[in-house]
Design a protein around this motif. Structure first.
Motif, mmCIF file in Angstrom:
data_model
loop_
_atom_site.group_PDB
_atom_site.id
_atom_site.type_symbol
_atom_site.label_atom_id
_atom_site.label_comp_id
_atom_site.label_asym_id
_atom_site.label_seq_id
_atom_site.Cartn_x
_atom_site.Cartn_y
_atom_site.Cartn_z
ATOM 1 N N ALA A 51 0.846 -1.221 0.000
ATOM 2 C CA ALA A 51 0.000 0.000 0.000
ATOM 3 C C ALA A 51 0.870 1.256 0.000
ATOM 4 C CB ALA A 51 -0.923 -0.016 1.213
ATOM 5 N N PHE A 52 1.626 1.425 -1.051
ATOM 6 C CA PHE A 52 2.760 2.342 -0.980
ATOM 7 C C PHE A 52 2.423 3.788 -0.594
ATOM 8 C CE2 PHE A 52 6.145 4.931 -3.180
ATOM 9 C CZ PHE A 52 7.022 4.831 -2.110
ATOM 10 N N TYR A 53 1.558 4.437 -1.361
ATOM 11 C CA TYR A 53 1.286 5.851 -1.037
ATOM 12 C C TYR A 53 0.715 5.955 0.390
ATOM 13 C CZ TYR A 53 1.581 7.011 -6.084
ATOM 14 O OH TYR A 53 1.974 7.189 -7.383
ATOM 15 N N TYR A 82 -3.584 -1.643 4.670
ATOM 16 C CA TYR A 82 -4.167 -2.956 4.958
ATOM 17 C C TYR A 82 -5.216 -2.921 6.069
ATOM 18 C CZ TYR A 82 -1.705 -5.040 1.183
ATOM 19 O OH TYR A 82 -1.316 -5.361 -0.092
ATOM 20 N N ARG A 85 -8.226 -2.019 4.329
ATOM 21 C CA ARG A 85 -8.714 -3.087 3.433
ATOM 22 C C ARG A 85 -9.530 -4.116 4.217
ATOM 23 N NH1 ARG A 85 -3.825 -4.157 -1.019
ATOM 24 N NH2 ARG A 85 -3.127 -1.987 -1.001
ATOM 25 N N ARG A 91 -9.795 0.468 -4.235
ATOM 26 C CA ARG A 91 -9.667 1.708 -5.016
ATOM 27 C C ARG A 91 -10.956 2.125 -5.713
ATOM 28 N NH1 ARG A 91 -4.447 -0.282 -7.149
ATOM 29 N NH2 ARG A 91 -2.915 0.599 -5.749
ATOM 30 N N LYS A 279 0.467 -10.943 0.901
ATOM 31 C CA LYS A 279 0.723 -9.563 1.313
ATOM 32 C C LYS A 279 -0.067 -9.284 2.571
ATOM 33 C CE LYS A 279 1.990 -6.549 -2.357
ATOM 34 N NZ LYS A 279 2.333 -5.347 -1.656
ATOM 35 N N ARG A 540 2.669 4.338 -13.342
ATOM 36 C CA ARG A 540 1.960 4.796 -12.167
ATOM 37 C C ARG A 540 2.625 6.010 -11.555
ATOM 38 N NH1 ARG A 540 1.410 -0.684 -9.010
ATOM 39 N NH2 ARG A 540 3.601 -0.512 -9.368
ATOM 40 N N GLN A 543 0.846 8.957 -11.947
ATOM 41 C CA GLN A 543 -0.519 8.520 -11.739
ATOM 42 C C GLN A 543 -1.551 9.583 -12.104
ATOM 43 O OE1 GLN A 543 -3.162 9.115 -9.581
ATOM 44 N NE2 GLN A 543 -4.249 7.395 -10.491
HETATM 45 N N1 DCP Z 1 -1.530 3.805 -7.822
HETATM 46 C C1 DCP Z 1 -2.478 4.717 -8.243
HETATM 47 N N2 DCP Z 1 -3.504 4.341 -9.049
HETATM 48 C C2 DCP Z 1 -3.617 3.072 -9.465
HETATM 49 C C3 DCP Z 1 -2.657 2.117 -9.069
HETATM 50 C C4 DCP Z 1 -1.644 2.516 -8.218
HETATM 51 O O1 DCP Z 1 -2.368 5.890 -7.862
HETATM 52 N N3 DCP Z 1 -4.628 2.724 -10.249
HETATM 53 C C5 DCP Z 1 -0.447 4.254 -6.919
HETATM 54 C C6 DCP Z 1 -0.882 4.169 -5.471
HETATM 55 C C7 DCP Z 1 -0.209 2.958 -4.935
HETATM 56 C C8 DCP Z 1 1.041 2.876 -5.773
HETATM 57 O O2 DCP Z 1 0.695 3.426 -7.033
HETATM 58 O O3 DCP Z 1 0.087 3.076 -3.550
HETATM 59 C C9 DCP Z 1 1.550 1.469 -5.931
HETATM 60 O O4 DCP Z 1 0.582 0.674 -6.604
HETATM 61 P P1 DCP Z 1 0.302 -0.840 -6.246
HETATM 62 O O5 DCP Z 1 -0.551 -1.400 -7.317
HETATM 63 O O6 DCP Z 1 1.589 -1.514 -5.941
HETATM 64 O O7 DCP Z 1 -0.621 -0.771 -4.969
HETATM 65 P P2 DCP Z 1 -0.258 -0.532 -3.465
HETATM 66 O O8 DCP Z 1 1.205 -0.417 -3.245
HETATM 67 O O9 DCP Z 1 -1.080 0.623 -2.974
HETATM 68 O O10 DCP Z 1 -0.837 -1.813 -2.766
HETATM 69 P P3 DCP Z 1 -0.243 -3.296 -2.721
HETATM 70 O O11 DCP Z 1 0.055 -3.546 -1.290
HETATM 71 O O12 DCP Z 1 -1.351 -4.145 -3.224
HETATM 72 O O13 DCP Z 1 0.966 -3.349 -3.589
#
Ligand code: DCP
Ligand code: CA
Length: 670
Positions: A51-53, A82, A85, A91, A279, A540, A543
């Motif tokens: 869940a990076f951001y 998480y 979630r 999303r 994860k 991304r 984004q």
């Molecule tokens: N992102 C976004 N829009 C999307 C997909 C991703 O802005 N449609 C951005 C937000 C996420 C980051 O990119 O935090 C990384 O994408 P990931 O698909 O790796 O998703 P997460 O890191 O949020 O979650 P995960 O734990 O499933 O990797």
């Protein structure tokens, strides 16, 4: 965190008596040392931040890890941690639904550039101000860079370990060489030489006690394999790689407080599937003996490079989206339906074969800053204010790329402008002979905008974007800025560079370069475009610019000049004069331009003034160029470089002008 420790307790004697030799040879072990992509002992890892951001915001705001948090962008959620979630959030839920489902949800809006500001910031009310704010992903890019640096610091330098940044929150590691070194230390029997000096000799088998799977998740074995089978060196290599990855993840957490998940396998495609398998904060190993079982449960559209158009085509061609079904299809049939190259590639990939390299080139190839306007913007003044933000945004990223130290420097600045269905792009060379700063980029960008405006039909503008591309490695050591002076480039100063790449596009048919690509057959047909549009870095990563990227892609694709654009192109002062003849001078709906004596509709005044600005700017820049060129030629009479005059289509074509303009006065822009 439980991990089956089955191999340690395997009975050594029975199985080792059964098979005294490894399935692998000395040659294959040697290939491991060089990270050969064909090496069957190869070990690749994929690390993906959880869940990076959302984690970035949690760390920045020091929010306890069990609190639900989502990152908001305007009216949508783009990252969900998480704990959130667990409430069923993803999303796709709206903000209202999210709060209903998880009343304690912390929603943090992404940072934004506010129109007119010098720097992005976290604004309380940004979500209400989509028209005047632009999303900044800088905070996440910055963290991404720190994570990458931590990973690189922790691992031995290239070429022992290879690190490829795959997106803003993912990296691939080729650990083969590193693992080879560790294996030789731990198992001196591997040091050779091979019996009879024959590299095709099989290695001795590893001791079964060598293995301790400290992993969180170990993918089940294929049905034909049993845990009682002795491990071989590929298993040992995986265990060693897994230890390394565990160390990397621990380091990221210790240094920066981020958790991530990882996959370890024999290639990139499997490693990536592995990191997503469990994860958050876990790692998964896909042993070679488990590959078929692991893959057969997947939809092939989850496989790297099969998520997009190619995947859709295959689903349509074979009426299935599962690997299991596709495994039944003979290679000849795959080839027949989707082409020889793609068919062969697909046949192998669903069997877990992928020889793509981990490419340590983590260098950015282009940078984009963009904004879609809702509502559209209508004045040059507003457009210039956005251009200033784009330049500030791009320049701050360039500084991080080392532009000030001349490490890397882009050669080209590109402006994209969208009005209705028409996208126009203008490019300019960034003069190499002087230090790069914000003013330089801003001046060039304004020049490009001036070109668009001077062609007419600039408003209402639905989208503007600015990008830099064509990065060149700079000079290290004592060569200084002069190292950037390339023959021929010297003469290309600002205005002269607004040039041949000026294009008007409409999304119907591709320009020649793209047409060539579309005609390419096989796998390249699908991947070529994808790679180009990703700009070398994560899609991304831009984004907020997803839609903009689409437009850029569109801009590179189909075009036929639409009737409106043709009108703009054919739009001459004479035509306007004819259209407007016969109107009375004291008509209150008309005014006379004090600069050029043109008679215009009052409603056209804004665009007409913009046109003057554009002309003035272009003239100023051309004058500056002439001066520069003359000065250069004086100081270096032997120079072969020559100055290039602007060649934009819209040269000298004002919208709505009755008479040609006279006099030029420079307008200052904020
Ligand atoms: N992102 C976004 N829009 C999307 C997909 C991703 O802005 N449609 C951005 C937000 C996420 C980051 O990119 O935090 C990384 O994408 P990931 O698909 O790796 O998703 P997460 O890191 O949020 O979650 P995960 O734990 O499933 O990797
Ligand atoms: Ca992620």
């Amino acid at each position: 965190m439980s991990s089956p420790n089955f191999l340690e307790s395997s009975p050594v004697s029975l199985s080792s008596q059964r098979r005294r030799k490894s399935a692998f040879t000395y040659r294959q072990l040697a290939q491991l040392a060089t990270s050969a992509t064909s090496c069957p002992l190869r070990v690749i890892a994929h690390i993906d931040l959880d869940a990076f951001y959302a984690q970035c915001e949690m760390v920045r705001l020091d929010i306890p890890p069990d609190k639900p948090l989502a990152v908001q962008q305007w009216q949508g959620l783009i990252a969900i941690n998480y704990p959130a979630r667990a409430f069923g959030l993803n999303r796709h839920v709206t903000i209202t639904e999210a709060v209903k489902q998880c009343p304690d949800l912390i929603m943090q809006h992404v940072a934004t550039w506010k129109e007119g500001d010098e720097k992005w910031a976290y604004h309380e009310d940004s979500f209400k101000n989509m028209a005047t704010h632009k999303v900044s992903l800088d905070p996440y890019r910055l963290e991404s860079r720190r994570i990458l640096a931590t990973i690189k610091d922790h691992l031995p330098a290239a070429p022992v370990s290879k690190v490829e940044k795959a997106s803003i929150d993912e990296v691939f590691l080729d650990l083969s060489t590193h693992v080879h070194g560790i294996m030789l230390e731990r198992f001196p029997e591997l040091k050779g030489p091979p019996p009879y000096d024959d590299p095709t000799e099989q290695l001795p088998r590893p001791p079964t006690t060598a293995l301790e799977w400290q992993t969180d998740a170990l993918v089940d074995l294929d049905s034909t394999e049993t845990e009682d089978d002795d491990p071989d060196w590929d298993d040992v290599a995986m265990v060693v790689a897994s230890e390394i990855v565990r160390g990397v993840r621990a380091k990221i957490f210790e240094a920066l407080k981020y958790t991530c998940s990882a996959g370890v396998a024999r290639n990139k495609m499997l490693a990536k599937l592995g990191s997503a398998h469990k994860k958050p904060n876990q790692q998964t190993i896909i042993r070679n003996r488990a590959v078929h079982h692991f893959l057969s449960d997947f939809k092939f559209t989850k496989i790297r490079n099969l998520g997009g158009k190619l995947g859709d085509e295959i689903v349509a061609a074979f009426s299935t989206d599962t690997v299991k079904d596709l495994l039944e299809v003979p290679v000849e049939q795959l080839k027949k339906k989707i082409g020889d190259d793609t068919g062969t590639w697909l046949y192998n990939i669903i069997r877990g074969e992928d020889h793509s390299e981990v490419s340590p080139r983590t260098q950015i190839k282009s940078m984009l800053s963009a904004k879609s306007f809702r509502p559209s913007i209508n004045t040059l003044d507003t457009a210039v204010r956005w251009i200033r933000i784009f330049v500030a945004d791009i320049f701050s990223r360039l500084v991080e790329e080392g532009v000030l130290e001349n490490k890397r420097r882009p050669k080209t600045l590109n402006l994209y402008h969208r009005q209705g269905a028409q996208t126009r792009s203008k490019s300019a060379s960034i003069p190499m002979g002087r230090a790069m700063d914000e003013t330089l980029l801003f001046d060039i960008a304004k020049g490009l905008l001036a070109q668009v405006v001077s062609e007419g039909r600039a408003w209402p503008c639905a989208n503007l974007s600015l990008s830099v591309s064509g990065f060149e490695e700079g000079v290290t050591g004592n060569k200084g800025i002069g190292g950037f002076l390339l023959r021929g480039d010297e003469a290309k100063a600002i205005s002269a560079a607004v040039r041949e790449s000026s294009e008007v596009r409409n999304p119907e048919t591709p320009p020649p370069s793209k047409r060539r690509r579309v005609e390419e057959s096989g796998i390249q047909r699908f991947f070529g475009a994808r790679q180009e549009s990703s700009g070398g870095n994560s899609e991304r990563e831009e984004q907020q610019d997803f839609h903009m990227k689409d437009e850029i892609r569109e801009a590179h694709s189909p075009f036929d000049v639409p009737p409106s654009a043709q009108l703009a192109s054919d739009d001459t002062p004479k035509a306007h004069a004819e259209m407007q003849s016969g109107h009375s001078d004291d008509d209150p709906s008309r005014y006379t331009c004090s600069r050029c004596n043109s008679t215009l509709l009052v409603t056209e005044q804004g665009e007409h003034d913009d046109w003057h600005f554009a002309k003035d700017l272009a003239a100023d820049l051309a004058a500056e160029e002439r001066t520069n060129t003359a000065a250069r030629e004086q100081s270096r009479p032997s120079s072969t470089s020559s100055s290039t005059q602007p060649k934009g289509k819209g040269r000298g074509r004002p919208p709505n002008v009755v008479k040609a303009e006279k006099g030029q006065k420079k307008l200052q822009f904020g």
